[in-house]
Design a protein around this motif. Structure first.
Motif, PDB file in Angstrom:
ATOM      1  N   ARG A 122       0.851  -1.191   0.000  1.00 28.76           N
ATOM      2  CA  ARG A 122       0.000   0.000   0.000  1.00 28.76           C
ATOM      3  C   ARG A 122       0.887   1.241   0.000  1.00 28.76           C
ATOM      4  O   ARG A 122       1.774   1.387   0.843  1.00 28.76           O
ATOM      5  CB  ARG A 122      -0.898   0.009   1.230  1.00 28.76           C
ATOM      6  N   TYR A 123       0.638   2.115  -0.951  1.00 29.14           N
ATOM      7  CA  TYR A 123       1.422   3.346  -1.064  1.00 29.14           C
ATOM      8  C   TYR A 123       0.648   4.496  -0.428  1.00 29.14           C
ATOM      9  O   TYR A 123      -0.556   4.637  -0.625  1.00 29.14           O
ATOM     10  CB  TYR A 123       1.712   3.677  -2.531  1.00 29.14           C
ATOM     11  N   LYS A 124       1.355   5.297   0.320  1.00 28.87           N
ATOM     12  CA  LYS A 124       0.763   6.475   0.923  1.00 28.87           C
ATOM     13  C   LYS A 124       1.619   7.676   0.580  1.00 28.87           C
ATOM     14  O   LYS A 124       2.841   7.649   0.772  1.00 28.87           O
ATOM     15  CB  LYS A 124       0.679   6.308   2.451  1.00 28.87           C
ATOM     16  N   HIS A 125       0.984   8.708   0.055  1.00 22.96           N
ATOM     17  CA  HIS A 125       1.721   9.912  -0.334  1.00 22.96           C
ATOM     18  C   HIS A 125       1.349  11.052   0.607  1.00 22.96           C
ATOM     19  O   HIS A 125       0.180  11.409   0.744  1.00 22.96           O
ATOM     20  CB  HIS A 125       1.397  10.284  -1.781  1.00 22.96           C
ATOM     21  N   GLU A 196       6.786   9.488  -0.319  1.00 19.75           N
ATOM     22  CA  GLU A 196       6.134   8.231  -0.664  1.00 19.75           C
ATOM     23  C   GLU A 196       6.478   7.171   0.377  1.00 19.75           C
ATOM     24  O   GLU A 196       7.650   6.854   0.588  1.00 19.75           O
ATOM     25  CB  GLU A 196       6.570   7.771  -2.054  1.00 19.75           C
ATOM     26  N   LEU A 242       4.440  13.661  -7.530  1.00 21.67           N
ATOM     27  CA  LEU A 242       3.294  12.847  -7.902  1.00 21.67           C
ATOM     28  C   LEU A 242       2.660  13.456  -9.148  1.00 21.67           C
ATOM     29  O   LEU A 242       1.993  14.484  -9.070  1.00 21.67           O
ATOM     30  CB  LEU A 242       2.283  12.796  -6.750  1.00 21.67           C
ATOM     31  N   SER A 327      -6.278   6.734 -13.864  1.00 24.08           N
ATOM     32  CA  SER A 327      -6.154   7.676 -12.745  1.00 24.08           C
ATOM     33  C   SER A 327      -7.420   7.778 -11.894  1.00 24.08           C
ATOM     34  O   SER A 327      -7.310   7.992 -10.674  1.00 24.08           O
ATOM     35  CB  SER A 327      -5.746   9.062 -13.254  1.00 24.08           C
ATOM     36  N   ALA A 330      -7.555   5.749  -8.497  1.00 18.34           N
ATOM     37  CA  ALA A 330      -6.724   6.052  -7.331  1.00 18.34           C
ATOM     38  C   ALA A 330      -7.590   6.119  -6.081  1.00 18.34           C
ATOM     39  O   ALA A 330      -8.739   6.572  -6.145  1.00 18.34           O
ATOM     40  CB  ALA A 330      -5.994   7.373  -7.549  1.00 18.34           C
ATOM     41  N   PRO A 331      -7.087   5.640  -4.939  1.00 16.58           N
ATOM     42  CA  PRO A 331      -5.712   5.234  -4.615  1.00 16.58           C
ATOM     43  C   PRO A 331      -5.392   3.763  -4.882  1.00 16.58           C
ATOM     44  O   PRO A 331      -4.428   3.249  -4.325  1.00 16.58           O
ATOM     45  CB  PRO A 331      -5.631   5.531  -3.124  1.00 16.58           C
ATOM     46  N   SER A 332      -6.180   3.080  -5.687  1.00 19.06           N
ATOM     47  CA  SER A 332      -5.877   1.688  -5.997  1.00 19.06           C
ATOM     48  C   SER A 332      -4.516   1.579  -6.679  1.00 19.06           C
ATOM     49  O   SER A 332      -4.137   2.445  -7.473  1.00 19.06           O
ATOM     50  CB  SER A 332      -6.950   1.111  -6.925  1.00 19.06           C
ATOM     51  N   TYR A 336      -1.475   3.354 -10.052  1.00 21.24           N
ATOM     52  CA  TYR A 336      -0.153   3.839  -9.648  1.00 21.24           C
ATOM     53  C   TYR A 336       0.866   3.524 -10.731  1.00 21.24           C
ATOM     54  O   TYR A 336       1.165   2.369 -11.017  1.00 21.24           O
ATOM     55  CB  TYR A 336       0.251   3.184  -8.332  1.00 21.24           C
TER      56      TYR A 336
END
Length: 497
Positions: A122-125, A196, A242, A327, A330-332, A336
């Motif tokens: 899981r990416y978190k920005h 990130e 991003l 796009s 997102a956030p899937s 990404y």
């Protein structure tokens, strides 16, 4: 619409196409069955919950589906061809080989060889304050003056941005300098500066919908993005920009588009003036090497450069278009798309630098499993090194030799299945592997010589020599690549003929 359908259903090979003997036109069923069966097998790959997934019967079914999917993927370029296009026929071979190798890796090599089933990441920005110069360490303090200017709403000048980017590039972070230049020189005001953070999930899919999402994400991620099933991120930093859909469109129309246009003009002009009209080109019968007999050396190098730049730009366009289309998800992880290239061409100073930073990493997992790891194992066995000892020569040569086979296999599918005429790309990649090993050895010797004489380890002319070296080597060795594309008719198709 009717003309499009008739074109797609026409089984007559286009002029110049040389399919592998005893193959037949690709059918709809043959094209869709491998990915569908692969997806069904992936549904049962993660361990429970539910407990029923952990039964021997389910594991047997999963492995049977995986074997079937792998066989069907490998069979694609061996039994079928795409009559409408030489380029699509080339890509069919890549898809078949890549898909089959990936299935074997996901279901057999990784689970049974290394006890590893991919976990989702899981990416978190997290938004960060934009400063013109990015630091190499996340804990390094910012410059007070520039922080104050940012707080007051002042925008740094382009000169400052370029200077800061160049300074930071000398510190070793090519990726950061790339994004600074992209931000400041292109005036992409909507790019978001973020930290990130990536964390792997502790659990596994818990219900059918979650499993279906997991399977789809892994199947469609060529680079392994979104999973703990990939190679190292070449950015080497948590700081990044991003991109937005606007940025992607800006890149397509103002950066990549002009490159594609210029390359197309070069490719088409070369074909029309020097290659068109040859009977063997029209009939697909090659009795002479058109690349060597029809093109002078300077034009061979120009065409090689145009083909290479065209491929880089085409990959970039496809990457950006996919990012734009997905796009909204997102956030899937499906939405990404981290940078395809991590540095500008003019920042590259070696052959290693080109392949590490200047080229894409779409096939990184395949080359790692089927090239890098076997190469390291062979070097350790031959030299008696410990299992944890570095094996850089085997690593490099293994990766390039596996790439040589993949690309030669693909061009073979449009050269009538003749391996002897498909070795140009193999020679190109093998030569680049040896070049990386040699240049690293030379660099070590030069540094040792300078250190012994108490000289600076870096001289002002090093970067110029490095750039001349890698560009000249890729152009001259790349003629092997271009030669195969000319003889296979791919250049003709790219020229619109």
């Amino acid at each position: 619409m009717s003309s499009l359908l008739s074109f797609l259903l026409d089984a007559t090979p286009r002029p110049g196409l040389q399919p592998v003997p005893n193959t037949k036109p690709l059918t709809f069923e043959a094209a869709v069955l491998p990915p569908i069966i692969y997806f069904l097998a992936l549904l049962f790959l993660p361990p429970p919950p539910p407990r029923s997934i952990d039964s021997a019967a389910v594991k047997l079914l999963r492995n049977a589906l995986a074997l079937l999917a792998g066989v069907l993927f490998f069979r694609l370029p061996l039994a079928y061809y795409v009559p409408q296009s030489i380029g699509l026929n080339y890509q069919l071979a890549l898809v078949g080989l890549y898909g089959g190798c990936r299935v074997l890796d996901a279901f057999f090599i990784s689970p049974y060889g290394f006890g590893h089933i991919p976990r989702r990441v899981r990416y978190k920005h997290i938004s960060r304050v934009h400063t013109p110069a990015l630091v190499g360490s996340d804990n390094e303090p910012q410059e007070p003056a520039k922080d104050a200017a940012q707080a007051n709403g002042e925008k740094p000048s382009v000169t400052d941005a370029v200077s800061d980017a160049a300074t930071h590039a000398r510190r070793g972070s090519l990726a950061d300098s790339y994004f600074v230049l992209e931000k400041k020189l292109s005036n992409l005001s909507e790019m978001k500066p973020v930290y990130e953070l990536a964390t792997s999930e502790e659990g596994w899919p818990v219900n059918f919908l979650d499993r279906a999402s997991w399977a789809l994400e892994l199947e469609t991620s060529m680079r392994g993005i979104g999973f703990t099933w990939t190679t190292a991120d070449v950015r080497h930093t948590r700081k990044t920009w991003l991109p937005t859909a606007t940025n992607r469109l800006h890149s397509i129309f103002l950066h990549v588009g002009p490159v594609l246009a210029v390359c197309f003009v070069i490719i088409r002009t070369t074909y029309v003036r020097y290659l068109e009209g040859s009977p063997q080109v029209e009939l697909g019968i090659h009795t002479e090497n058109l690349f060597d007999t029809r093109l002078p050396l300077w034009l061979q190098l120009l065409l090689t450069a145009a083909l290479g730049a065209f491929l880089m730009a085409a990959f970039s366009v496809a990457h950006s278009m996919a990012a734009i289309l997905l796009s909204p998800l997102a956030p899937s992880p499906l939405a990404y798309f981290p940078p395809l290239y991590s540095t500008r061409i003019w920042d590259i100073k070696s052959v290693r630098g080109f392949w590490s930073y200047g080229w894409h990493r779409l096939f990184a997992r395949l080359l790692l499993v089927y090239g890098v790891w076997p190469g390291e194992w062979i070097e350790r066995k031959l030299t008696g090194k410990r299992d944890d000892a570095p094996a850089d020569v085997g690593k490099v040569l293994g990766g390039f030799i596996s790439s040589a086979f993949v690309h030669s296999f693909a061009v073979r599918s449009v050269l009538g299945g003749e391996w002897s005429r498909s070795l140009g790309e193999a020679k190109f990649f093998a030569a680049n592997g040896f070049a990386v090993v040699v240049e690293d050895g030379v660099r070590r010797q030069v540094l040792a010589w300078r250190k012994k004489r108490d000289l600076p380890l870096e001289m002002w002319y090093d970067s110029y020599i490095g750039r001349i070296w890698w560009i000249a080597f890729l152009l001259f060795s790349g003629r092997n690549f271009a030669r195969g594309w000319v003889n296979a008719g791919l250049v003709r198709e790219m020229a619109g003929k």
